[in-house]
Design a protein around this motif. Structure first.
Motif, mmCIF file in Angstrom:
data_model
loop_
_atom_site.group_PDB
_atom_site.id
_atom_site.type_symbol
_atom_site.label_atom_id
_atom_site.label_comp_id
_atom_site.label_asym_id
_atom_site.label_seq_id
_atom_site.Cartn_x
_atom_site.Cartn_y
_atom_site.Cartn_z
ATOM 1 N N LYS A 57 18.737 89.491 90.029
ATOM 2 C CA LYS A 57 18.855 89.338 91.488
ATOM 3 C C LYS A 57 20.154 89.850 91.930
ATOM 4 N N GLN A 58 21.201 89.448 91.531
ATOM 5 C CA GLN A 58 22.580 89.756 92.082
ATOM 6 C C GLN A 58 22.851 91.389 91.721
ATOM 7 N N THR A 59 22.407 91.678 90.579
ATOM 8 C CA THR A 59 22.550 93.108 90.060
ATOM 9 C C THR A 59 21.902 93.999 91.013
ATOM 10 N N LEU A 60 20.617 93.625 91.421
ATOM 11 C CA LEU A 60 19.676 94.549 92.349
ATOM 12 C C LEU A 60 20.223 94.335 93.722
ATOM 13 N N ASP A 61 20.686 93.207 94.218
ATOM 14 C CA ASP A 61 21.399 93.045 95.449
ATOM 15 C C ASP A 61 22.656 93.969 95.556
ATOM 16 N N THR A 62 23.425 93.998 94.587
ATOM 17 C CA THR A 62 24.620 94.713 94.508
ATOM 18 C C THR A 62 24.351 96.308 94.736
ATOM 19 N N LEU A 63 23.438 96.793 93.674
ATOM 20 C CA LEU A 63 22.835 98.015 93.858
ATOM 21 C C LEU A 63 22.405 98.381 95.259
ATOM 22 N N ARG A 64 21.536 97.381 95.938
ATOM 23 C CA ARG A 64 21.157 97.766 97.223
ATOM 24 C C ARG A 64 22.325 98.051 98.159
ATOM 25 N N GLU A 65 23.221 97.231 98.028
ATOM 26 C CA GLU A 65 24.469 97.195 98.827
ATOM 27 C C GLU A 65 24.889 98.609 98.921
ATOM 28 N N ARG A 66 25.158 99.154 97.505
ATOM 29 C CA ARG A 66 25.757 100.331 97.192
ATOM 30 C C ARG A 66 24.765 101.629 97.579
ATOM 31 N N ALA A 67 23.524 101.410 98.030
ATOM 32 C CA ALA A 67 22.308 102.341 98.617
ATOM 33 C C ALA A 67 22.193 103.158 97.335
ATOM 34 N N GLU A 68 22.155 102.475 96.069
ATOM 35 C CA GLU A 68 21.749 103.029 94.837
ATOM 36 C C GLU A 68 20.420 102.906 94.451
ATOM 37 N N GLN A 69 19.830 103.706 93.688
ATOM 38 C CA GLN A 69 18.367 103.710 93.215
ATOM 39 C C GLN A 69 18.454 103.048 91.760
ATOM 40 N N VAL A 70 17.160 102.262 91.386
ATOM 41 C CA VAL A 70 17.476 101.567 90.187
ATOM 42 C C VAL A 70 16.109 102.095 89.373
ATOM 43 N N VAL A 71 16.123 102.084 87.941
ATOM 44 C CA VAL A 71 14.993 102.434 87.275
ATOM 45 C C VAL A 71 15.043 101.098 86.121
ATOM 46 N N PRO A 72 14.095 99.963 86.418
ATOM 47 C CA PRO A 72 14.411 98.866 85.269
ATOM 48 C C PRO A 72 13.535 99.192 84.093
ATOM 49 N N TYR A 80 10.828 91.521 86.399
ATOM 50 C CA TYR A 80 11.742 90.878 87.769
ATOM 51 C C TYR A 80 11.331 91.556 88.839
ATOM 52 N N VAL A 81 11.287 92.770 88.797
ATOM 53 C CA VAL A 81 11.207 93.681 89.945
ATOM 54 C C VAL A 81 9.403 93.447 90.219
ATOM 55 N N ALA A 82 8.551 93.559 89.406
ATOM 56 C CA ALA A 82 7.125 93.826 89.736
ATOM 57 C C ALA A 82 7.039 91.946 90.471
ATOM 58 N N ASP A 83 7.733 91.096 90.044
ATOM 59 C CA ASP A 83 7.196 90.048 90.618
ATOM 60 C C ASP A 83 8.073 89.503 92.092
ATOM 61 N N HIS A 84 9.032 90.537 92.306
ATOM 62 C CA HIS A 84 9.887 90.570 93.522
ATOM 63 C C HIS A 84 9.788 91.753 94.301
ATOM 64 N N PRO A 85 8.844 92.173 94.938
ATOM 65 C CA PRO A 85 8.388 93.571 95.925
ATOM 66 C C PRO A 85 9.617 93.784 96.742
ATOM 67 N N GLU A 86 10.295 92.703 97.213
ATOM 68 C CA GLU A 86 11.427 93.151 98.055
ATOM 69 C C GLU A 86 12.367 94.195 97.665
ATOM 70 N N TYR A 87 12.184 94.501 96.206
ATOM 71 C CA TYR A 87 12.959 95.238 95.865
ATOM 72 C C TYR A 87 12.536 96.715 95.663
ATOM 73 N N ASP A 88 11.236 96.903 96.318
ATOM 74 C CA ASP A 88 10.734 98.089 96.174
ATOM 75 C C ASP A 88 11.309 99.355 96.663
ATOM 76 N N ASP A 89 12.030 99.008 97.588
ATOM 77 C CA ASP A 89 12.666 100.167 98.435
ATOM 78 C C ASP A 89 13.848 100.781 97.594
ATOM 79 N N ILE A 90 14.319 100.224 96.343
ATOM 80 C CA ILE A 90 15.621 100.717 95.566
ATOM 81 C C ILE A 90 14.838 101.229 94.140
ATOM 82 N N VAL A 91 13.808 100.839 94.005
ATOM 83 C CA VAL A 91 12.938 101.064 92.634
ATOM 84 C C VAL A 91 12.494 102.369 92.643
ATOM 85 N N VAL A 92 12.891 103.204 91.572
ATOM 86 C CA VAL A 92 12.341 104.815 91.339
ATOM 87 C C VAL A 92 11.137 104.350 90.444
#
Length: 93
Positions: A57-72, A80-92
């Protein structure tokens, strides 16, 4: 219990610290402008305390704050991202 998550760019990983001691980490690499989370783990002595979820959670929140995209690429982060769709905006996809 003091829990913090910090980026350690020299080691290319986010570290979770429990009372100042590294209790786990998430390794990453940069690829095509995205942060690829390749591996994560929590030290055996600290498993079962929910630290993996805090790290994700904190890793993804930090990446969102930095406006970075993530590949899990790490299976734990992928779940984790499959269970938390609120991160879909930063997941490639």
């Amino acid at each position: 219990m003091d829990v913090t998550v910090q980026d350690n760019p020299e080691r290319r990983r986010f570290e979770i610290r429990l009372d100042g001691e590294v209790a786990g980490f998430a390794d990453y690499r940069m690829r095509d402008g995205a942060v690829v989370i390749v591996h994560s783990e929590v030290d055996r002595a600290h498993r079962g305390k929910g630290l993996g979820g805090v790290l994700a959670k904190q890793t993804l929140d930090t990446l969102r704050e930095r406006a970075e995209q993530v590949v899990p690429a790490c299976p734990f982060f992928a779940q984790y991202v499959a269970d938390h769709p609120e991160y879909d905006d930063i997941v490639v996809k």
